[in-house]
Design a protein around this motif. Sequence first.
Motif, short mmCIF file in Angstrom:
data_model
loop_
_atom_site.label_atom_id
_atom_site.label_comp_id
_atom_site.label_asym_id
_atom_site.label_seq_id
_atom_site.Cartn_x
_atom_site.Cartn_y
_atom_site.Cartn_z
N THR A 309 0.81 -1.15 0.06
CA THR A 309 0.02 -0.12 0.02
C THR A 309 0.77 1.01 0.15
O THR A 309 0.34 2.40 -0.02
N SER A 310 2.12 1.12 0.00
CA SER A 310 2.93 2.28 -0.03
C SER A 310 3.44 3.08 -1.40
O SER A 310 2.71 2.37 -2.45
N GLU A 311 3.78 3.98 -1.51
CA GLU A 311 4.18 4.42 -2.65
C GLU A 311 5.18 3.73 -3.50
O GLU A 311 5.50 3.84 -4.68
N PHE A 312 5.77 2.70 -2.91
CA PHE A 312 6.77 1.77 -3.72
C PHE A 312 5.97 0.41 -4.39
O PHE A 312 6.59 -0.28 -4.96
N ARG A 313 4.70 0.79 -4.39
CA ARG A 313 4.21 -0.63 -4.89
C ARG A 313 4.40 -0.84 -6.22
O ARG A 313 4.27 -2.02 -6.74
N PHE A 314 4.58 0.27 -7.19
CA PHE A 314 5.04 0.13 -8.57
C PHE A 314 6.21 -0.60 -8.68
O PHE A 314 6.66 -1.52 -9.66
N LEU A 315 7.27 0.01 -7.91
CA LEU A 315 8.66 -0.53 -7.69
C LEU A 315 8.47 -2.15 -7.54
O LEU A 315 9.34 -2.93 -8.13
N LYS A 316 7.48 -2.34 -6.67
CA LYS A 316 7.53 -3.91 -6.26
C LYS A 316 7.29 -4.82 -7.33
O LYS A 316 7.95 -5.77 -7.64
N SER A 317 6.19 -4.37 -8.19
CA SER A 317 6.04 -5.24 -9.58
C SER A 317 7.25 -5.18 -10.45
O SER A 317 7.33 -6.35 -10.97
N ASN A 494 1.17 11.01 -4.77
CA ASN A 494 0.38 10.26 -3.96
C ASN A 494 0.51 8.83 -3.68
O ASN A 494 0.20 8.35 -2.68
N PRO A 495 1.02 7.76 -4.60
CA PRO A 495 1.17 8.09 -6.00
C PRO A 495 -0.21 7.57 -6.75
O PRO A 495 -0.47 6.59 -6.44
N GLU A 496 -0.46 8.28 -7.89
CA GLU A 496 -1.53 8.10 -8.80
C GLU A 496 -0.64 7.72 -10.20
O GLU A 496 0.17 8.47 -10.25
N PRO A 497 -1.12 7.01 -10.91
CA PRO A 497 -0.55 7.05 -12.45
C PRO A 497 -0.58 8.32 -12.88
O PRO A 497 -1.53 8.92 -13.09
N LEU A 498 0.62 8.74 -13.49
CA LEU A 498 0.55 9.83 -14.25
C LEU A 498 0.28 9.68 -15.77
O LEU A 498 0.27 8.51 -16.21
N PRO A 499 0.06 10.93 -16.22
CA PRO A 499 -0.30 10.74 -17.69
C PRO A 499 1.13 10.10 -18.36
O PRO A 499 2.35 10.26 -17.68
N SER A 504 8.00 9.92 -13.13
CA SER A 504 8.39 10.16 -11.78
C SER A 504 9.13 9.35 -11.14
O SER A 504 9.78 8.34 -11.93
N TYR A 505 9.81 9.25 -10.11
CA TYR A 505 10.64 8.33 -9.35
C TYR A 505 9.86 6.91 -9.04
O TYR A 505 10.70 6.07 -9.13
N LEU A 506 8.94 6.95 -9.00
CA LEU A 506 8.10 5.81 -8.45
C LEU A 506 7.18 5.35 -9.74
O LEU A 506 6.63 3.98 -9.44
N TYR A 507 7.00 6.11 -10.66
CA TYR A 507 5.82 5.45 -11.72
C TYR A 507 5.99 6.45 -12.69
O TYR A 507 5.88 7.79 -12.37
N PRO A 508 5.93 5.91 -13.93
CA PRO A 508 5.89 4.71 -14.52
C PRO A 508 7.25 4.13 -14.26
O PRO A 508 8.00 4.67 -13.39
N ARG A 509 7.81 3.24 -15.12
CA ARG A 509 8.82 2.35 -14.88
C ARG A 509 9.97 3.00 -15.65
O ARG A 509 11.23 2.43 -15.27
#
Length: 876
Positions: A309-317, A494-499, A504-509
């Motif tokens: 549930t953290s801001e790192f959840r995208f990095l986790k994938s 927040n992080p929400e998916p950006l356009p 960003s540092y955390l999303y997308p990849r």
Amino acid sequence: MFVRLLHLLLFLSPLYLFTISAASAQTSNVRVYTARDGLADDYITAIAFEPNGSAWVGASKGVTHISDDGWVSYTRAHGLGDSFITSIAVAPDGKIWFGTQSGGVSVLDPISKTITTYNLNNSEIPSNFVTALAVDPANRMWVGTLNHGIARYDGATGRWTQFEFPEREITALALDGENAPWVGTPNGVFHFDGTNWFQDKNVGDAEVKRIDAFGGEWYLTAKDGRYILQNDEWVANDGADEITKALNAANVQDSQVTAFGKDEQQRYWLGTPRGIFMVHHGNAPNPPTPYPVVLVHGWTVAGDDTLETSEFRFLKSYADRDGIPLYYARGVSPENTLYQNAAVIRDEIARVKKETGAEKVNLIGFSMGGMNTRAYLETSLYANDVHRAIILGTPQAGVDIWKPILFQQILQKPNEPSAIELTPEYAQQVVNQTRAPNPDVAYDLLIGDARQQAGLDFLNDMPASDALISVRSALALDAPNVRQHVNADLHDWNPEPLPLDLTSYLYPRETWERYLRNALRNNDNAPIGSEILSSPDERGVGDEKWTGNHTPVITEKIRAGETVTRTVLVDENKSARFIAYYPNGRVKVSLVAPDGTNFEPQDLPREQDGVLSLSTDIASFSGYVVKDAQPGEWQMILSRTDGGGGTIDASTYAELDSPLKLNAFARFPTLQIGATNIITGVVTISSGEAEREVTMTARIALPATNVGEPYTFSELELLDDGKHNDGAANDGFFANEFSPARGGWYPVMVQARGSNFARESEFLFAAHPGGAEIIDVEPRPPIEPNTQAHVESVNVKVERAGDYLLSVKTNYADQTSFARVFSFSLTPGAVALSVAIDSDFYAAGEPRSFEYRLLDARWAALPLSTYLVPMDSHTP
């Protein structure tokens, strides 16, 4: 048929299964490599070898260089025209060429660490859809395309030659022993004699899949079987060729192979949609085993304080796919001090080491998490268990651009010392005075200059920043083991998916691929992103200093469903940024100019202005940017839209690019309770002359008797009377005296008003309650090289029992320093503190001085006492 789409359909088929029997694996020495071992992806598309024996493996999501130095992957984030690699060619001059699915041809120069791409926009290449490559001894590159036949690029002349060719779609390319090209198509294979193309009669119209060459032999794989080149003709094989033997050894069907290679060690590389199947003789390459990664989150705690549930959840994938183990530091809280969070990180690293058996970990700290990461590395809590620290978007010199918002957080969250720890004053007086980078750990600082991203014009009038943290602040940490990096990323939202066109540092990849994956995959400690030259150009970035020049901050409560109007006085300016900040709620913000022009979020951007409405880990805010905003009273209309109960605090102000600037400060950044401080303010115009027709007040936030309780406030009129150390009367310097009655950090908001302008400026000063003081430091014993030394008898007089921090800092003649912080619980009386100092304190050469600082650790640490020992007067 789009490039290799058939392979993907076969991959999804239930018939497309790989099985290797135990007996076969034992006798044939077969090993399988996937993305979890370090490949860019499981779906392999191309394989090529350099003369030194290293391998390049192309895949649908990038290309990987496999060598004794490590496994390094490249993607579009590094500069490739496309991440889907269709073909690879190693040129005689050492450059590596990559054909891509839709981005033309990219070439890597391993010497200069640059990638150049040829596509329809910048060259005469006939198509961006490249399917095959082959290079001749003259470094001329033959390029097969999906829909425009075959062309050749001559690097010496920079010219492209388009050939008349019987087929539009090319499936394979190879040069024979005389460097004449053979070109595979869905309708047979063709040979070029220098003038004309001839179709091979034996292959006929069969669909050609690959042409492989190794050991002086050429093999053609078609849909109907395999052929061997003999006397310029393709002859059907007898089933005993090397490729067939390798396939049988791996128990892989020919139809499952998407790429093939044989290296100098006689190892067969079978590329498939499920990775590489390698047939070897007991000497298969071993991918580096990455250290576990411990993640330290930003200021606030997201969700239920878990990785998912953290801001790192995208990095986790991304990390799960790439086989890099990620762990999350649970329990790090804004209600803890830096030192308390450092203890949490210590315990979390110990947990991860126990679970994994790893000797060390890598740390990634995001935003405030970078400050907590440093607090662990640079204090006596450190347990020699970190290999490298990657710090993303962290204000090493404090939050400067959004300082008005940060001060509202300080006032609204008195139970969070971390808000104070983020201020520039705290960074200057405490963090960077008491600590220095740990020389045993490599630091990588990454900050974004988001002005480079399209659609973020509202940032153009601001210094380089990731829209929240300035580049100047993020790169304020300097030491031999600190590497500084600048890209174009935004801070986390927040992080929400950006356009899709924003990063960003955390999303997308993109940041994961460009900066993190290779650094975390390999343990060579190379700087992040070192595979190619840093991009964008970092020269001069971060030199701009942000002074802040804004109107008074108005903070009032808004009830659910309520609409309120705020008035903002704007004077002559080049641009104005109207900011509304509303934590814990959602608000629609409209803007009305003095002439009645109305601005609504849905109407923007227009030619003369822009809008931003995003949520960050520090604040929820909306902002308008207006070029050459009309002087006069602007109206900001705030309508609460979240539908929540209760009230929320909403703050509004405007940042101005105006010649009128307010500078406010305290005479003493730190003083004792009851001592007199002097609060001073001056408004200057562009010439530097002070504005005299001003009324000025200071609103001082008084810390509570009990730590964490709400602030109370004191209003102080500042006078230009020459009686408060403000210079001569009527010289434009306004001041007054203030004596703090309690220990703590005092936020001060100074407001200045004139006939047509209003300004506010914020700062902090510290009042310490005493309680302990360094009396002296007795001489140290002789120091033996590479052994521990001890600073004996740091003699402290303690008047109040409590927790204290002692910083020991070594200063060198070349401006470098090394420091470490130690914690003590002390009782009243004379105390001699013995602090173990390791040889790192002397790693930079002969020290110029030792500096000891004592701090009260009860809250955001308060400086109490400093003791400096010059080496010429205190030699060990």
